[in-house]
Design a protein around this motif. Sequence first.
Motif, PDB file in Angstrom:
ATOM      1  N   GLU A  11      30.563  45.478  36.924  1.00  0.00           N
ATOM      2  CA  GLU A  11      30.649  45.822  35.374  1.00  0.00           C
ATOM      3  C   GLU A  11      31.542  46.795  35.056  1.00  0.00           C
ATOM      4  OE1 GLU A  11      27.155  48.105  37.282  1.00  0.00           O
ATOM      5  OE2 GLU A  11      27.927  45.957  37.411  1.00  0.00           O
ATOM      6  N   ASP A  12      31.676  47.687  36.148  1.00  0.00           N
ATOM      7  CA  ASP A  12      32.929  48.862  35.832  1.00  0.00           C
ATOM      8  C   ASP A  12      34.229  48.660  36.621  1.00  0.00           C
ATOM      9  OD1 ASP A  12      30.873  50.348  34.478  1.00  0.00           O
ATOM     10  OD2 ASP A  12      30.194  51.235  36.441  1.00  0.00           O
ATOM     11  N   SER A  13      34.356  47.425  36.976  1.00  0.00           N
ATOM     12  CA  SER A  13      35.761  46.976  37.756  1.00  0.00           C
ATOM     13  C   SER A  13      36.532  46.182  36.587  1.00  0.00           C
ATOM     14  CB  SER A  13      35.635  46.341  38.875  1.00  0.00           C
ATOM     15  OG  SER A  13      34.990  46.992  39.734  1.00  0.00           O
ATOM     16  N   THR A  14      37.659  46.407  36.731  1.00  0.00           N
ATOM     17  CA  THR A  14      38.454  45.608  35.641  1.00  0.00           C
ATOM     18  C   THR A  14      40.151  45.316  36.042  1.00  0.00           C
ATOM     19  OG1 THR A  14      39.463  47.797  34.870  1.00  0.00           O
ATOM     20  CG2 THR A  14      37.698  47.068  33.713  1.00  0.00           C
ATOM     21  N   TRP A  15      40.760  44.667  35.632  1.00  0.00           N
ATOM     22  CA  TRP A  15      42.025  44.329  35.612  1.00  0.00           C
ATOM     23  C   TRP A  15      42.848  44.435  34.711  1.00  0.00           C
ATOM     24  CZ3 TRP A  15      44.933  39.913  34.399  1.00  0.00           C
ATOM     25  CH2 TRP A  15      44.034  38.884  33.544  1.00  0.00           C
ATOM     26  N   THR A  16      44.222  44.443  34.657  1.00  0.00           N
ATOM     27  CA  THR A  16      45.168  44.611  33.557  1.00  0.00           C
ATOM     28  C   THR A  16      46.622  43.876  33.930  1.00  0.00           C
ATOM     29  OG1 THR A  16      45.673  46.798  33.866  1.00  0.00           O
ATOM     30  CG2 THR A  16      44.029  46.081  32.263  1.00  0.00           C
ATOM     31  N   LEU A  17      47.080  43.296  33.365  1.00  0.00           N
ATOM     32  CA  LEU A  17      48.764  42.894  33.739  1.00  0.00           C
ATOM     33  C   LEU A  17      49.557  43.994  32.898  1.00  0.00           C
ATOM     34  CD1 LEU A  17      50.511  40.884  34.909  1.00  0.00           C
ATOM     35  CD2 LEU A  17      50.419  39.355  32.733  1.00  0.00           C
ATOM     36  N   ILE A  59      47.324  34.425  46.099  1.00  0.00           N
ATOM     37  CA  ILE A  59      48.379  35.606  46.452  1.00  0.00           C
ATOM     38  C   ILE A  59      47.147  36.639  47.445  1.00  0.00           C
ATOM     39  CG2 ILE A  59      49.210  37.949  45.974  1.00  0.00           C
ATOM     40  CD1 ILE A  59      49.944  36.687  43.181  1.00  0.00           C
ATOM     41  N   LEU A  60      45.890  36.921  47.099  1.00  0.00           N
ATOM     42  CA  LEU A  60      45.149  37.434  48.135  1.00  0.00           C
ATOM     43  C   LEU A  60      43.620  36.813  47.420  1.00  0.00           C
ATOM     44  CD1 LEU A  60      43.223  40.538  46.649  1.00  0.00           C
ATOM     45  CD2 LEU A  60      45.840  40.508  46.300  1.00  0.00           C
ATOM     46  N   ASP A  61      42.751  36.491  48.617  1.00  0.00           N
ATOM     47  CA  ASP A  61      41.508  35.882  48.512  1.00  0.00           C
ATOM     48  C   ASP A  61      40.766  36.345  49.734  1.00  0.00           C
ATOM     49  OD1 ASP A  61      39.561  34.317  47.432  1.00  0.00           O
ATOM     50  OD2 ASP A  61      40.222  32.427  48.528  1.00  0.00           O
ATOM     51  N   GLY A  62      39.778  36.901  49.389  1.00  0.00           N
ATOM     52  CA  GLY A  62      38.627  37.105  50.717  1.00  0.00           C
ATOM     53  C   GLY A  62      37.446  38.103  50.197  1.00  0.00           C
ATOM     54  N   GLU A  63      36.879  38.562  51.198  1.00  0.00           N
ATOM     55  CA  GLU A  63      35.653  39.218  51.175  1.00  0.00           C
ATOM     56  C   GLU A  63      36.081  40.735  51.071  1.00  0.00           C
ATOM     57  OE1 GLU A  63      31.486  40.510  53.776  1.00  0.00           O
ATOM     58  OE2 GLU A  63      32.672  38.623  54.017  1.00  0.00           O
ATOM     59  N   LEU A  64      35.482  41.447  50.120  1.00  0.00           N
ATOM     60  CA  LEU A  64      35.878  42.961  50.097  1.00  0.00           C
ATOM     61  C   LEU A  64      35.197  43.846  51.183  1.00  0.00           C
ATOM     62  CD1 LEU A  64      35.404  43.492  46.033  1.00  0.00           C
ATOM     63  CD2 LEU A  64      37.597  43.720  47.170  1.00  0.00           C
ATOM     64  N   THR A 106      44.526  33.533  37.708  1.00  0.00           N
ATOM     65  CA  THR A 106      43.308  33.359  38.087  1.00  0.00           C
ATOM     66  C   THR A 106      42.831  34.446  38.885  1.00  0.00           C
ATOM     67  OG1 THR A 106      43.932  32.134  39.979  1.00  0.00           O
ATOM     68  CG2 THR A 106      43.770  30.780  38.020  1.00  0.00           C
ATOM     69  N   ILE A 107      41.898  35.261  38.406  1.00  0.00           N
ATOM     70  CA  ILE A 107      41.591  36.285  38.823  1.00  0.00           C
ATOM     71  C   ILE A 107      40.109  36.476  38.928  1.00  0.00           C
ATOM     72  CG2 ILE A 107      41.427  38.907  38.829  1.00  0.00           C
ATOM     73  CD1 ILE A 107      43.943  38.986  37.450  1.00  0.00           C
ATOM     74  N   LEU A 117      37.025  39.251  46.133  1.00  0.00           N
ATOM     75  CA  LEU A 117      38.271  39.447  45.150  1.00  0.00           C
ATOM     76  C   LEU A 117      39.186  38.408  45.403  1.00  0.00           C
ATOM     77  CD1 LEU A 117      39.738  41.173  43.091  1.00  0.00           C
ATOM     78  CD2 LEU A 117      40.784  42.336  45.018  1.00  0.00           C
ATOM     79  N   SER A 118      39.825  37.523  44.460  1.00  0.00           N
ATOM     80  CA  SER A 118      40.969  36.743  44.541  1.00  0.00           C
ATOM     81  C   SER A 118      42.018  36.807  43.277  1.00  0.00           C
ATOM     82  CB  SER A 118      40.265  35.370  44.656  1.00  0.00           C
ATOM     83  OG  SER A 118      39.893  34.693  43.526  1.00  0.00           O
TER      84      SER A 118
END
Length: 191
Positions: free
Chosen positions: A89-95, A77-82, A59-60, A67-68
């Motif tokens: 639109e230009d931010s991504t995540w991958t596994l 694992i992490l959760d809070g205010e940046l 769950t991202i 960001l969480s």
Amino acid sequence: MDDDNYDSLSPEDRKIRDAQDRVRENEEQASLPYKWTQELGEVDVTVPVPKGTRGKDLTISIQRKKLSVGLKGKDKILDGELCREIKIEDSTWTLEDNQLVLIHLEKLNKQQWWENVLTHHPKIDTRKIEPADSKLSDLDGETRGMVEKMMFDNQQKQMGKPTSDEIKKQEALAKFMAAHPEMDFSNAKIS
């Protein structure tokens, strides 16, 4: 760090203080549940997850200022205010390799170093950041052209020679004079 006290320290004591601060900073950053790096325009966060994790187990949430990251059914694992705002639109995540979540955050303000990723985590001293050397070849064509022109003009000035703009003016004037031999330029003031 007490800045007032720091300014009154001798250069030797500043080196000692800086070394102590770096050790403390490194320990604080190492204790975080993720690793992070940054350049002026972006932040990259690497979050280790249990081996064999699949994308659907995660769950991202990447928001403008939040960001969480977590595993379904478990504590985040992490959760809070940046620390600062991002371009969603230009931010991504991958596994990667079913064991690392790689998060790429594009900074909204590309001229500012971040002190931390999440505001409640330990800060780094952004004044001590030494950016990686950029090479002319890393720049886009237009920017590279401007930088090369500035470098050329600077070199010319140091040698007492005309800048690229002055050379262009002289060439244009010479062409004009050649095209109009009937005109008398003997009293013309050329600057």
